[in-house]
Write an enzyme that holds these catalytic residues in place. Structure first.
Site: not given
Ligand SMILES: Cc1cc2nc3c(=O)[nH]c(=O)nc-3n(C[C@H](O)[C@H](O)[C@H](O)COP(=O)(O)OP(=O)(O)OC[C@H]3O[C@@H](n4cnc5c(N)ncnc54)[C@H](O)[C@@H]3O)c2cc1C
Ligand code: FES
Length: 1246
Positions: A179, A181, A268, A281, A719, A723, A801, A833, A835, A1182
């Protein structure tokens, strides 16, 4: 050599904020540096997977080789404590505090009025503040390297001092992991339930740390970090001629997009190779470059090429178990050799690749005939691939159009994918392999042309060869100053800093999990369902109970009150009772002495299920099974039949809008403290809804609500996600605390939070729209389906809504909107946010953009012509008063320079074939009020103490939006005292009862009025003392009133007048007023990869007379960026069995810095007082979110330009979010035609 399994345990020494520590257990740094152990609260747990940066600390160590102290940012959540032996850690508390001196970086990040994005402001270090490196460490670091071993509860960590010792250990423990990183191993241990009993840390083995240059290239030790590799390569690239460093440049290009800096500082090169991830990559680059790897074991060394034989299977290589990777040689290039690397990912910054590749071509001397070619791809198979067949057939051919055409056809055949390949996006990935080759082809052609070996690249193709680059964002914030006569003490309307900003920047602000621990406190971990729809046959807890520290398993049987729960209707369970209806359904919980023990035990609970059919996951499934909650809602106005008859054209269309994860930085957290008598319980919770939390717990505990108190200091974001869904955790924690009669705490890990708590409702809209040739819309029939999940929660109000916003800002004489709530086997979706408003308006913008395309007219012209006018009547019969959309529109056209911008976009598109620009302008109108009328009320309690200080409590909660700051501004103006005399400590149900959730953008309106009301009462009571001593001060009047036995405490109340709407009669006012705004955006898309850049956005927002322009602009910018995530980036991916794949920032991408428009202007509309809210202000939380649709429709505009190149015109469907996959697939061209076919999805759209 000593045997590693003997009981030796060395003492681990590290310094945290300059004091030394010797921790005993094997942990990552985060728990050690956090609240639970050292009381340092600034380092937060945001994800545990290196993906959010909330746990960033500075690591300093002395490097004996370079003889210097190195300071680096690292992620505390992944850094193993043992890797920090003899290091100094500085947390955010270590650089400054509110009480002492703030670091300039802390000051800058707190100050929201600053231009946000001036890179000059963020200098890395204040030269006046030296970093202290403990002298003791300096001495210790210079001592000779010795071998070390640290022993934890389940893992032995060995740090050998030489290569020989390392190889001996690897021979003795072939299964041991090396090991460096820990950025792979850490993830495997945390999320994949892997345990590696022996870990070998090679960081003191010099041979693995060396970088040296040979005749052929650079030899790099396997433990060299990516940051170090990048630094050395950059130096070489600067020193050597370009043709020598083509591969080095390609590695640097990959590193540019590789993770974040904190990861690159520790990860590494060897770790990347040896993980053998198919989406690494670097491996495609190393493979295409033909890099040589030196492998070593006790038996000796061997050198192998990284070729198609190196990776033998998913995450497997040819290395033998006792072997390790010593080094890699990255070759120089020579004249006539060209190399490129490309990475395509959903988000440009810090994201894992969809497809990644390295491409290498060598030409015969002085010719354009291919001598050798290697094309290597990641993301196309379980291993990194070499396109060997394609390459073989290209050798000996000239670099020209014919080669390109043939290569594309060959790649289409060779780079095939199973139709249900993991990761999905099959058509897109296959197209990418070809499109990226085409980019390589053009890039090489350009370079050959410079050598006069080929004709040049067509000028309109040039931009396809440019590497992706986004300029840093810049911002402008425009707002109206307070009137000249306003007293300096009156802070209303001024850009006052958020009152917690400095504490947030220094880490001193206390969040729920920062509350100090009780001595006898226990930790809770949830046990959740792994099936979407099943009967529970049995729950086996013996193994879990045997884990050290476990105290109890809690289930439905432990609920003294009712197991039925839910915010509106009680259609949910606190703990599943026999049946589960989604993956993530809470079945039970384990309480133990520590988080680690509780979580380990929760995983050990065995549940057997009998699976049930059907499993309904998507909206389409629900339609098939007619699985809907009742009622079906309809709003209708005008006469549809007449409307369609009067239309010149009628079109029909569809759009799907994906859901969204709240991704508040602070996950759900609750602490329940039994008070020991009368069943009293105190709940400290991160919630937007203190009253709902209180009543849900009281119901489950079977006690009156008056025996439960809920307190909220602040949240790290809500957000809408806190709720109602926060109660699923807080109620479980309360039940557990009641059972064990001890305080119980739980803060969900990110993956658990994402799994159990639901998010924004996905929506599907189907529409039929009738319009005139001119573009004027006459009739609309629209149906909405939302994916509500396994319980009703707030879905009815959300659907309503969406219907209230189906017109967005457009006047439609004949209209009908119908809404269905789909009952599915997903965790219940909830408030977020907007709704339902953004989804309602998004469908509107879809049909209006298609009307424009059908008429062949600019979309902005059609939008403008259909806008409401002052006094216009909405489909729900509410008249639009104080209508400002026309003003916002005109100002937005001006500040965005729209007409010239349109001309520039058109010119650009004529000159570029493979990159296109697009432009759009979008309005929004957002109704302010809870649509459930009874919620439009608020209370406040204001105390004046005898020293003149004022304490306010009100019904709203602080979640970073600045509500408390605005409330103090209101009280300050009303009482005519400075803000410094006023304090808000928390929200609590025993001071202000029956509170509405802090939601619907209405909390400033409601609570502000309640505070105003209380302050007025107090002012009346103080009036006699002010009158009798007009020259006195506040303290004099308060003291006089007190001695006169006047009540200096008052409560206030407010209910919004004239509200109430009936769906039955389509009458009554659902909204108090509307907040308006308009945004114009310009984007650029890469037609070959689907990437896009947000170039410009101008927003004009009517927030009335702003209470605080700094906070309001912050809300506009924040909401807009959250909308950018919703409409362009964020994708929740589910399996067809309802299993959520995207459970953290690794797979679920919210916007990063690079997604902020290069130019972002926000202007608050001037002179627009709103007589219906406190001090003429307007709600802001919102409404701006939907304006991010301007980015989506600018993308659609750019795609239209790309499609025109292939002869395609007219409306086309684009679903949200506009991801690179959707953008690329919509830009149909000769390359997309090479990969036709239908696919069995790995994931499904819900
Ligand atoms: C947030 C985040 C973002 C990431 N982004 C990217 C990205 O953009 N692109 C990408 O390709 N990867 C990415 N990764 C993956 C990971 O960071 C890299 O693969 C990294 O290079 C691994 O290095 P490490 O030192 O941390 O590995 P470790 O976790 O320390 O080790 C990884 C594996 O390699 C083995 N190993 C290490 N060294 C040797 C050796 N010398 N000989 C034999 N075996 C060895 C270990 O035993 C282990 O199995 C990301 C990871 C995270 C957490
Ligand atoms: S918690 Fe460490 S990066 Fe998110």
């Amino acid at each position: 050599m000593e045997e590693p399994n003997q009981n030796r345990h060395d003492q681990l020494v590290l310094f945290i904020n300059v004091s030394s520590h010797t921790p005993h257990t094997l942990l990552t740094l985060l728990p050690c540096s956090s609240n639970s152990m050292l009381g340092l609260t600034g380092t937060k747990l945001g994800c545990s997977e290196g993906g959010c940066g909330a746990c960033t600390v500075m690591m300093s160590k002395f490097d004996p080789h370079s003889n210097r102290i190195i300071h680096q940012a690292i992620n505390a959540c992944l850094a193993p404590l043992c890797s920090l032996h003899h290091c100094a850690i500085t947390t955010v508390e270590g650089i400054g505090s509110v009480g002492s001196k703030l670091h300039p970086v802390q000051e800058d990040s707190a100050d929201s009025v600053q231009p946000l994005f001036d890179p000059e402001e963020f200098l890395p270090l204040d030269p006046t503040q030296d970093i202290i490196f403990p002298p003791e460490l300096m001495t210790l670091s210079k001592e000779p390297v010795v071998s070390l071993r640290f022993r934890g509860e389940r893992v032995l960590w060995v740090q050998p001092s030489s290569l020989t010792e390392l190889l001996e250990l690897k021979a003795a423990y072939p299964e041991a992991r090396l090991v460096v990183g820990n950025t792979e191993v850490g993830i495997e241990m945390k999320f994949k339930n892997q345990l590696y009993p022996v870990i070998l840390s090679p960081t003191n083995v010099q041979e693995l740390r060396n970088i040296q240059f040979t005749e052929n290239g650079m030899e790099c030790g396997a433990a060299v970090t990516l940051t170090e590799l990048g630094e050395v390569l950059r130096e070489e690239v600067e020193k050597l001629p370009n043709y020598r460093t083509e591969i080095f440049q390609a590695v640097l290009e990959q590193l540019r997009w590789f993770a974040g800096r904190q990861i690159r500082n520790v990860a590494a090169v060897g770790g990347n190779i040896m993980t053998a991830s198919p989406i690494s990559d670097l491996n495609p680059v190393f493979m295409a470059a033909g890099c040589e790897l030196t492998l070593v074991s006790k038996e000796g060394k061997r050198v192998v090429k990284m070729d198609e034989k190196f990776f033998t299977g998913y995450r497997k290589t040819i290395l033998r178990s006792e072997e390790i990777l010593l080094s890699i040689e990255i070759p120089y290039t020579k004249k006539g050799q060209y190399f490129s690397a490309f990475k395509q990912s959903p988000r440009r910054e810090d994201d894992i690749a969809t497809v990644t590749c390295g491409m290498n071509v060598v030409f015969g001397e002085g010719s354009n005939t291919v001598h050798d070619i290697k094309l290597s791809y990641g993301g196309m198979a379980p291993v990194t691939l070499l396109a060997t067949d394609t390459c073989r057939q290209l050798i000996g051919r000239q670099w020209g159009e014919d080669l390109m055409e043939d290569a594309c056809s060959l790649l289409a055949e060779e780079m095939s994918l199973s139709p249900s390949a993991p990761g999905g996006m099959v058509a897109y990935r296959r197209t990418l392999t070809i499109s990226l080759f085409f980019k390589f082809f053009l890039t090489v052609q350009r370079k050959l042309a410079q050598e006069n070996l080929s004709e040049g690249v067509r000028s309109d193709y040039e931009s396809a060869t440019e590497l992706f680059h986004q300029d840093p964002p810049t911002g402008a914030q425009i707002y109206q100053a307070v009137p000249p006569g306003q007293s300096a003490d009156d802070v209303v309307g001024r850009p006052m800093m958020h009152l917690s900003a400095l504490k947030q920047a220094t880490g001193e602000a206390v969040y729920c999990d920062d509350i100090p621990h009780y001595e006898n406190e226990l930790y809770l971990a949830l046990v959740t369902s792994t099936k979407a729809h099943a009967h529970i046959i049995s729950i086996e807890t013996a193994e879990a109970m045997a884990v050290p520290g476990v105290v109890a398993f809690i289930s439905a049987k432990d609920i003294p009150g009712s197991n039925k729960t839910g915010p509106v209707v009680s259609d949910e369970t606190v703990f599943a009772d026999n049946k589960v209806t989604c993956v993530g359904h809470i079945i039970g919980a384990v309480v133990a002495d520590t988080q680690a023990h509780a979580q380990r035990a929760a995983k050990a609970v065995k549940i057997s299920y009998e699976e049930l059919q059907p499993v309904i996951v998507s909206i389409q499934d629900a339609i098939t099974h007619q699985s809907f909650y009742q009622p079906v809602r309809v709003i209708e106005n005008g006469d549809l039949i007449k409307g369609f008859q009067a239309s010149d054209h009628i079109i029909e269309g569809e759009i799907h809008i994906g859901g969204q994860e709240h991704f508040y930085l602070e996950t759900n957290c609750a602490l329940a403290v039994p008070r020991g008598e009368d069943g009293e319980m105190e709940l400290l919770v991160s919630t937007q809804a203190a009253t709902k939390t209180q009543t849900a717990a009281a119901k489950a505990l079977g006690v009156p609500a008056s025996h439960v108190v809920c307190r909220v200091k602040r949240m790290g974001g809500g957000f809408g996600g806190k709720e109602s869904r926060s109660t699923i955790l807080s109620t479980a924690v309360a039940v557990a605390a009641n059972k064990v009669k001890r305080p119980v705490r739980c803060m969900l890990d990110r993956d658990e939070d994402m799994l159990v708590s639901g998010g924004r409702h996905p929506f599907f809209g189907r529409y039929k729209v009738g319009f005139q040739k001119s573009g004027k819309v006459v009739a609309l029939d629209v149906t909405y389906y939302c994916n509500a999940g396994n319980s009703l929660d707030l879905s009815l109000s959300i659907l309503e809504r969406a219907l209230f916003h189906m017109d967005n800002c457009y006047s439609i004489p004949h209209i009908r909107g119908t809404g269905y709530m789909c009952k599915t086997n997903l965790p219940s979706n909830t408030a977020f946010r907007g709704f339902g408003g953004p989804q309602g308006m998004m469908v509107a913008e879809s049909w209006i953009s298609e009307v424009a395309q059908s008429c062949g007219l600019p979309a902005e012209q059609v939008r403008k012509m259909n806008l409401y006018q002052q006094g216009g009547i909405t489909p729900f019969n509410q008249s639009l008063e104080q209508f400002t959309i026309d003003r916002c529109w005109d100002e937005c056209i001006t500040i965005s320079d729209f007409s010239q911008r349109r001309a520039r976009v058109e010119l650009y598109n004529k000159q570029h074939r493979w990159t296109k620009r697009g432009l759009s302008i979008i309005p929004t109108k957002f109704g302010i009020s809870f649509t459930a009328t009874f919620l439009n009320q608020a209370g406040a309690l204001v105390h004046i103490y005898t020293d003149g200080s004022v304490l306010i409590t009100h019904g709203g909660t602080e979640m970073g939006q600045g509500l408390h700051t605005k409330m103090i501004q209101i009280a300050s103006r009303t009482l005519e005292i400075p803000t410094s005399k006023i304090h808000i400590s928390e929200t609590s149900t025993n001071t202000v009862p029956n509170t509405s959730p802090t939601a619907a953008s209405a909390s400033s309106d409601l609570n502000g009025m309640a505070i105003y009301n209380a302050c007025q009462t107090l002012l009346q009571r103080l009036k006699p003392y002010k009158t009798s001593k007009p020259k006195g001060n506040w303290e004099d009047w308060v003291t006089a009133a007190y001695f006169d036995r006047v009540n200096l405490s008052a409560n206030g109340f407010y209910r919004t007048p004239d509200l109430g709407y009936s769906f039955e009669t389509n009458s009554g006012r659902p909204f108090n007023y509307f907040t308006y705004g308009v945004a114009a955006s310009e984007v650029e898309i890469d037609c070959l990869t689907g990437s896009h850049k947000n170039l410009h956005t101008s927003i004009v927002m009517d927030v009335g007379k702003s209470l605080n322009p700094a906070l309001d602009i912050g809300q506009v910018e924040g909401a807009f960026m959250q909308g950018v995530g919703l409409f362009t980036l964020e994708e929740l991916r589910y399996s067809p069995q309802g299993y959520l794949y995207t459970r953290g920032p690794g797979m679920y991408k919210i916007p990063a810095f690079g997604d902020i428009p290069t130019q972002l202007k926000v202007s608050l509309l001037r002179d627009a007082p709103n007589e219906r809210a406190i001090f003429s202000s307007k709600a802001v939380g919102e409404p701006p979110l939907f304006l991010a649709a301007s980015i989506f429709y600018a993308i659609k505009d750019a795609i239209s330009a790309a499609r025109a190149e292939s002869g395609l015109s007219g409306p086309f469907r684009l679903d949200s979010p506009a991801t690179p996959e959707r953008i690329r697939n919509a830009c149909q061209d000769k390359f997309t035609k090479l990969v036709p076919g239908t696919y069995t999805p790995w994931d499904m759209r819900v």
